[in-house]
Design a protein around this motif. Structure first.
Motif, PDB file in Angstrom:
ATOM      1  N   GLU A   1      42.730  57.099   4.011  1.00 40.50           N
ATOM      2  CA  GLU A   1      41.690  57.490   4.695  1.00 40.50           C
ATOM      3  C   GLU A   1      41.675  57.503   6.194  1.00 40.50           C
ATOM      4  O   GLU A   1      41.350  58.410   6.764  1.00 40.50           O
ATOM      5  CB  GLU A   1      40.384  56.699   4.211  1.00 40.50           C
ATOM      6  CG  GLU A   1      39.926  57.175   2.968  1.00 40.50           C
ATOM      7  CD  GLU A   1      38.724  56.532   2.578  1.00 40.50           C
ATOM      8  OE1 GLU A   1      38.249  55.714   3.175  1.00 40.50           O
ATOM      9  OE2 GLU A   1      38.077  56.721   1.499  1.00 40.50           O
TER      10      GLU A   1
ATOM     11  N   ALA B   1      41.016  60.341   8.702  1.00 40.17           N
ATOM     12  CA  ALA B   1      39.847  60.493   9.708  1.00 40.17           C
ATOM     13  C   ALA B   1      40.252  60.558  11.031  1.00 40.17           C
ATOM     14  O   ALA B   1      39.225  60.855  11.927  1.00 40.17           O
ATOM     15  CB  ALA B   1      39.131  59.127   9.461  1.00 40.17           C
TER      16      ALA B   1
ATOM     17  N   TYR C   1      38.094  62.924   4.589  1.00 42.98           N
ATOM     18  CA  TYR C   1      38.713  61.702   3.756  1.00 42.98           C
ATOM     19  C   TYR C   1      39.436  62.076   2.564  1.00 42.98           C
ATOM     20  O   TYR C   1      39.246  63.252   2.109  1.00 42.98           O
ATOM     21  CB  TYR C   1      37.405  60.926   3.274  1.00 42.98           C
ATOM     22  CG  TYR C   1      36.597  60.216   4.318  1.00 42.98           C
ATOM     23  CD1 TYR C   1      37.461  59.288   5.160  1.00 42.98           C
ATOM     24  CD2 TYR C   1      35.397  60.275   4.585  1.00 42.98           C
ATOM     25  CE1 TYR C   1      36.812  58.556   6.283  1.00 42.98           C
ATOM     26  CE2 TYR C   1      34.641  59.570   5.788  1.00 42.98           C
ATOM     27  CZ  TYR C   1      35.285  58.623   6.368  1.00 42.98           C
ATOM     28  OH  TYR C   1      34.747  57.858   7.381  1.00 42.98           O
TER      29      TYR C   1
END
Length: 333
Positions: free
Chosen positions: A174, A178, A185
């Motif tokens: 993630e 991000a 995500y």
């Protein structure tokens, strides 16, 4: 005299006014005609597209009936059955319908790469059998990937698993997604379409196109089961990926010696000359099957000047009823 000149002047002004009104009316009429023609063409397009859509739905219904009839009472699913006929096309009123049915057990189910080990320290986790097979597939068929095969395997596994822990140092989770310019995500769940592969970190369009012939996604199914009876020369690499002792050429030879109605036992495969001196692990044997319950229809229809592509994932239930699991509209290649 002055009165006559005034009358002529008023007549000229009136004539100019009439001409201006006529010009405005002509412009408005031309605009209305153009818009009307556009609306008519738009309506015709909608009608043609709708008819092409219903032709595709008819192809889906026909495929469900064909699968049910072809597989009724059969012990194996093989390429000698009616559903496997390729290149079928049917003329219809002002158009055509063509379709192709593929066994989803004859391609690599990406959902099988999900890591369910539950280990806290992913840096020490070894690849499972499905992940090893996928890495071998990449190494055999896609040597020009933009990343090492191990990295891509781990990145897909981390895209699918429920945690945010890196599986290997070359993977992505993630935080990596991000931090992108356009962040997003990881899914942290099973894929619903192979097109999701395009959002894996650093995957290029060329990578995806090269891998597309060998992969698929079975909704809500994380098993890797390969039906050796529906593999062809192009997909024989899956057999070689599962059994490291096999080369792609040897796998093709096994398929060439396949009975017309397909293999029925794992012993028929392991007894082949190509595997005479090889030991096939038990977990790999469990992944080799001779039937299937998942299929994918790609229906292409044309009506007048419109076309439509429908991709349907179909499942055969225990009572031989064919159920639609998913539909996609348009070409998602």
């Amino acid at each position: 005299m002055n009165k006559l000149k005034a009358n002529r002047k008023q007549t000229g002004v009136a004539l100019i006014s009439v001409l201006m009104i006529i010009a405005i009316v002509v412009v408005i009429a031309a605009s209305m005609t153009s818009r009307l023609q556009l609306q008519i063409q738009r309506q015709q397009n909608i009608q043609q597209q709708t008819q092409a859509f219903w032709y595709a739905m008819a192809a889906e219904q026909f495929s469900r009936v064909l699968l049910a009839r072809s597989l009724a009472g059969e012990k194996t699913v093989n390429l000698n059955q009616d559903w496997a006929l390729q290149g079928a096309a049917f003329p219809v009123d002002n158009g055509t319908i063509s379709g192709e049915i593929k066994d989803l057990r004859s391609c690599f189910n990406l959902n099988a790469l999900q890591n369910n080990s539950g280990e806290a320290n992913r840096a020490t986790v070894e690849f499972n059998t499905a992940q090893k097979a996928f890495q071998r597939l990449l190494e055999l068929k896609l040597p020009d990937l933009t990343m090492p095969a191990e990295y891509l395997t781990a990145r897909i596994a981390d895209w699918l698993d429920e945690d945010s822990l890196l599986m290997t140092s070359g993977s992505a989770e993630e935080d990596d997604y991000a931090s992108l310019v356009y962040p997003y995500y990881t899914a942290n769940t099973l894929m619903v379409s192979p097109s999701e592969l395009r959002v894996i970190l650093d995957i290029t369009p060329a990578d995806y196109q090269a891998l597309a012939p060998y992969i698929c996604v079975i909704p809500e199914d994380s098993r890797l089961l390969v039906n050796v009876n529906t593999l062809n020369e192009e997909s024989a690499i899956l057999l070689a990926a599962l059994i490291p002792a096999l080369t792609e050429e040897a796998a093709i030879e096994i398929l060439k010696d396949r009975p017309e109605d397909g293999f029925t036992t794992i012993e028929e495969i392991t007894a082949s000359p190509q595997l005479a001196d090889a030991e096939v692990p038990e977990d790999v044997k469990n992944m080799l099957v001779f039937t299937s319950e998942y299929f994918m229809l790609t229906a292409t229809t044309a009506y007048l000047e419109s076309g439509f592509v429908l991709t349907s994932v179909l499942r055969k239930n225990d009572n031989n009823k064919i159920k639609v699991l998913a539909r996609r509209f348009g070409d998602h290649g």
